[in-house]
Design a protein around this motif. Structure first.
Motif: not given
Length: 572
Positions: A484-506
């Motif tokens: 996740d750290l390796a691609r954190l600042f890429e466009k449209y990058a969201r970790s799987e854990e982040a999607k579980k906690v907050v469904a929305g987001g660009s």
């Protein structure tokens, strides 16, 4: 052997070598195989003329040579037509059925030449010059051969007319056209048309003028590289080596030396073939790579155009969406505040949801607008002296309620390392920046920390470190893996854990934040011990020294992860 026979033998050997080179190296060049057959047919024509001219009229080889002379015309004339279709084409144009149908007249006339007296009757000597008696269907032979050549030259002329004026292809066609035209017209004149009128004084001239065909084509090869020069030279060297070994084996007086040279020749043949094939394979591979590179470059250009069009579309669409969303957000806020009278509890709850949803949509639309501005190079910055301490405090205060709503703590501490005893003043926390965009970055980082933390809290700190102001946000949230750290600042990058906690987001917030900090000659550094262990975001801001030169250039982003002892280590 007179001078004409010597010249014919030289032209034959050169033409034979030339035909061999074309046939061996035809791979990857459309039309090269057909042109090789044309050269082989002309070599057969020259050899037959050499035999016809050199041997006495009583020789049993004369009838064979006579018919071979006219048979050769039926070999290279249709293949010249095939070559005219495929030369400089990017793909195969001729199918086997069409080639077979087109060859049918030549095959029929060839049968008449070899098996009947309809085309050629016999040869005789008159006034020291050999003559050929033609048959009753000789005119048919002339028409068929002339038709093949005529349509071939028409095709080459059309290609010449349709190519760009200063192109290499146009020059190639010009050389091939005139070289072939001189050889074909002389052959048709001296060896096909004049014999019909029993004129044989210059019967040898046609084959000798094949040298124009060879010369012009050689010029095209070396000057405009119709066929690969490296492959040509390799074949020439191999053929030269074989020829020298063969000649040595034939002229040696000693049987032992002859056998030795013959053995070396036998060994050199497979080695030479392997060498030629390896060079040919290398050239073909390089040509394929060049084609792929060209195609890739063209595809990349198209992708860049599409990407720019996409950014333009996103920008326009986002602008169109922002206006109605702002109105929805504004009026729902006024309804909640009671500007249009009091609302019932259920109505108030519904309007509150509308307000929150519109607020999220406004943020997402703003992210897409910023993305399109960055991609199109239209992001504008208004640099002024800004109070970083004040900005951090205000952002913390704005987001405190969000933390309390989730049962989290949000602490905001400011610490200086100035031990001079002069005390803090407002000026000590001034930076040269676009205050609005820096506030956006700070808000994004702290808001994300709150969003992705389910228990515990968020600790924000501002301190002076090594002549810079260091902002840090430490949370007890979901944490980040190395991937996740390796691609954190890429466009449209969201970790799987982040999607579980907050469904929305660009998935654009951190990308945009990093681009903003690069424009400020800084960067966002993130560290995390791993999943479920929280994260730390850090930004170092240069002090406002009063030297307000335009901030330009970009600082390479550095993504860090923690080692076993919890110390940050750079991973990209």
């Amino acid at each position: 052997m007179n001078s004409v026979s010597i010249l014919l033998s030289i032209v034959f050997l050169i033409n034979l070598g030339f035909a061999t080179l074309l046939l061996v190296n035809r791979g990857g060049k459309n039309g090269a195989g057909y042109y090789g057959v044309v050269a082989a047919g002309s070599a057969m024509w020259v050899l037959a003329e050499f035999i016809f001219y050199s041997l006495p009229i009583s020789s049993p080889m004369i009838p064979i040579a006579t018919r071979t002379l006219y048979l050769s015309g039926l070999v290279f004339s249709p293949f010249f037509l095939f070559f005219s279709y495929e030369f400089l084409s990017t793909r195969r144009l001729l199918n086997r059925k069409w080639v077979g149908e087109t060859m049918a007249p030549a095959v029929f006339i060839a049968f008449l030449v070899v098996g009947t007296d309809k085309i050629i009757l016999t040869a005789y000597m008159q006034d020291g010059v050999k003559h050929i008696v033609v048959g009753e269907w000789y005119v048919l032979y002339m028409v068929v051969v002339a038709a093949y050549f005529l349509f071939g030259f028409v095709n080459l002329f059309k290609k010449y007319s349709n190519t760009f004026y200063e192109s290499v292809e146009r020059r190639q066609l010009l050389l091939i056209f005139f070289g072939s035209l001189i050889s074909v017209s002389s052959g048709m004149t001296f060896n096909v048309v004049l014999p019909y009128f029993n004129k044989f004084d210059y019967f040898f001239a046609g084959p000798l003028l094949v040298v124009f065909f060879i010369s012009f084509t050689t010029a095209a090869i070396f000057r405009y590289q119709i066929f690969n020069i490296k492959v040509i030279f390799t074949n020439v060297l191999v053929l030269l080596l074989w020829t020298i070994l063969l000649v040595r084996a034939l002229i040696n007086n000693s049987l032992q030396d002859t056998l030795a040279d013959a053995a070396v020749l036998i060994v050199s043949i497979p080695i030479g073939i392997l060498l030629v094939r390896s060079v040919l394979k290398e050239v073909e591979t390089r040509e394929r790579v060049e084609v792929l590179a060209t195609e890739l470059g063209e595809a990349n250009e198209k992708l860049e155009v599409l990407n720019r069009q996409k950014s333009e579309f996103v920008s326009i669409a986002s602008h169109q969406l922002r206006t109605p969303l702002t109105a929805i957000k504004g009026y729902s806020s006024m309804l909640l505040e009671g500007s249009f009278g009091s609302l019932e509890e259920k109505a108030k709850e519904a309007v509150s949801r509308v307000f929150e949803s519109s607020e999220r949509l406004v943020d997402i639309v703003e992210d897409f607008l910023n993305l399109s501005r960055i991609e199109l190079g239209r992001m504008r910055y208004e640099f002024t002296s800004a109070d970083l301490k004040k900005m951090v405090a205000e952002v913390c205060e704005e987001l405190r309620q969000n933390a309390l709503d989730k049962g989290l703590t949000l602490t905001c501490g400011i610490k200086g390392d100035d031990q001079s005893g002069t005390g803090e003043t407002e000026a000590t926390w001034m930076i040269w920046a676009d205050a609005g965009k820096v506030r956006q970055v700070l808000s994004n980082i702290i808001d994300n920390a709150i969003k992705y933390t389910t228990k515990g809290g968020v600790r924000v700190k501002l301190e002076k470190v090594k002549g810079k102001f260091r902002f840090s946000s430490v949370d007890t949230g979901i944490g980040l893996s190395k991937e996740d750290l390796a691609r954190l600042f890429e466009k449209y990058a969201r970790s799987e854990e982040a999607k579980k906690v907050v469904a929305g987001g660009s998935g654009l917030g951190l990308f945009i934040a990093q681009q903003i900090m690069k424009a400020h000659q800084s960067q966002i550094i993130v560290t995390s011990p791993g999943k479920g262990k929280g994260s730390k975001f850090t930004i170092d801001f240069p002090k406002d020294t009063g030297n307000h030169a335009t901030i330009a250039g970009e600082t390479k982003a550095s993504i860090l992860s923690s080692d076993a002892e919890g110390q940050p280590t750079e991973t990209g």
